[in-house]
Design a protein around this motif. Sequence first.
Motif, PDB file in Angstrom:
ATOM      1  N   ARG A 112       0.850  -1.051  -0.141  1.00  0.00           N
ATOM      2  CA  ARG A 112       0.174  -0.084  -0.088  1.00  0.00           C
ATOM      3  C   ARG A 112       0.907   1.274   0.139  1.00  0.00           C
ATOM      4  N   PRO A 113       0.441   2.276  -0.646  1.00  0.00           N
ATOM      5  CA  PRO A 113       1.370   3.349  -0.669  1.00  0.00           C
ATOM      6  C   PRO A 113       1.673   3.917   0.935  1.00  0.00           C
ATOM      7  N   SER A 114       2.865   4.513   1.339  1.00  0.00           N
ATOM      8  CA  SER A 114       3.506   4.818   2.381  1.00  0.00           C
ATOM      9  C   SER A 114       2.922   6.264   2.711  1.00  0.00           C
ATOM     10  N   SER A 115       2.527   6.423   3.671  1.00  0.00           N
ATOM     11  CA  SER A 115       2.171   7.820   4.177  1.00  0.00           C
ATOM     12  C   SER A 115       3.336   8.643   4.442  1.00  0.00           C
ATOM     13  N   ARG A 116       3.126   9.677   4.282  1.00  0.00           N
ATOM     14  CA  ARG A 116       4.350  10.555   4.720  1.00  0.00           C
ATOM     15  C   ARG A 116       4.768  10.584   6.172  1.00  0.00           C
ATOM     16  N   ALA A 117       3.892  10.480   6.942  1.00  0.00           N
ATOM     17  CA  ALA A 117       4.423   9.806   8.536  1.00  0.00           C
ATOM     18  C   ALA A 117       5.487   8.732   8.685  1.00  0.00           C
ATOM     19  N   GLU A 118       4.971   7.641   7.840  1.00  0.00           N
ATOM     20  CA  GLU A 118       5.721   6.455   7.818  1.00  0.00           C
ATOM     21  C   GLU A 118       7.169   6.517   7.120  1.00  0.00           C
ATOM     22  N   GLU A 119       7.147   7.650   6.316  1.00  0.00           N
ATOM     23  CA  GLU A 119       8.329   7.658   5.506  1.00  0.00           C
ATOM     24  C   GLU A 119       9.380   8.694   6.226  1.00  0.00           C
ATOM     25  N   ALA A 120       8.739   9.442   6.909  1.00  0.00           N
ATOM     26  CA  ALA A 120       9.610  10.227   8.250  1.00  0.00           C
ATOM     27  C   ALA A 120      10.166   9.579   9.307  1.00  0.00           C
TER      28      ALA A 120
END
Length: 355
Positions: free
Chosen positions: A9-17
Motif C-alpha cells: 500500500r502507498p506509504s504515508s508521509r509519516a511512515e516515510e519520515a
Amino acid sequence: MSSLTPFQRPSSRAEEAGAAAAQDLAGRLDLRQRPRRNRKADWSRRLVRENTLTVDDLIWPIFLTDGTGVREGVQSMPDVQRLSVDEAVADAERAAALGIPALALFPNTDPGLRDDVGSEALNPENLVCRASAAIKKAVPGIGLVTDVALDPYTSHGHDGLMAGEMILNDETVETLARQAVLQAQAGSDVIAPSDMMDGRVGAIREALDAAGFAEVQIMAYAAKYASAFYGPFRDAVGTSKTLVGDKRTYQMDPANAREALREVALDLEEGADMVMVKPGMPYLDICAKVKDAFGVPTFAYQVSGEYAMICAAARNGWLDGERAMLESLMAFKRAGCDGVLTYFAPRVAEILSRR
C-alpha cells in the motif's frame, strides 16, 4: 501504471519520515559497544558469568519428629517432611552422596514435652541431640547446624522465657548457653542462635569455650526480621497454634536496614564466625549491605514462605518451578551470600550433578 504489488500500500508521509529517522539513528549508533556479543551463545555466557551456584553453597534444613520410620508431610510445604531420627540419618546419607556440605536441624517437639520454660531444650536426649549423635555416627563428614532458641520447646511458642507478656532477655541467654553446650556435646558443628536476644552470642561463645568446644562455630542469626514469611515453618515445628502474641519485641522491624548492620557488628564482636540474614529474598538488600560492610562469611535463609510461594506457583503452572528455584538461589549469590539455607537443597544438588 502503479509499481506496487497487490500486497503493498502507498506509504504515508509519516511512515516515510519515521523510516528516515530510524535510519538516521542507526547511522549515529556507536556500534563498537555491543554487550549482546557476550550473550550470543551458552559457552560465551558461561565464560563471562559473574556468579556461580554450586552444591557447596547449600545447607539443607530438615525437620525432626519422634518415632521410627516416620516421614510425615508438611501440608504447607510441598515435598518437605518431618523425619524420625532414623529417617534423618537416611537423608543425611543422601545429602552426603549429593555433596551437600551441611544440614540444619529443627525439632517438632511433642506438645506434652513443652512447658513455660522450655525445659526440653536442656534434655540431652531431646530430638536434636539424638539426631545429631546418630547422624554424626553414620555420616561423620557432614556438617551439622543446630538451632539454639526456645520456641520449639515452650508452650507459648516464644524464643525466650517470659514474665507475664515480657520476654526476659538475660535469663533466656543463660538457658541458651546451656542449650548450646548440650548440642555441641551431641555432635553439632555449628551453633546457630536464632532467638535475637541481646548478648547471646558472647554468652554462648564463652560457654562453649569453657566446656572445651572452642572449635565449634557460631552462625548467628544476626539480622532476623519479624516477618510474615515464617508461617509454614511454624506449621512444620508445631508452633503456629501455640504462639501467644507476636515476636516484634525481639525480632527486627522489616522497615529497618541500618539497624541490621549494628546487629551484625555486635554479633561479630561477641565471637560469631558467620552471620545470617533471615528471611532471604525480601532482604537481598540487607545481604548485600552486610557483605559489603563486613566481608565475613554471610548466609541467608530462604525461609518456608519463600519456598511455599515458588512451589505453589509452579504447581499452578504460573511459572517454571525449576528455573524460578535456581534463579532465586543465584540472587543470593549475586547479593554476596556465601551460602543459603534452602529446602530446595536436594533438588538443586541433583540438577547441578547432571550439568
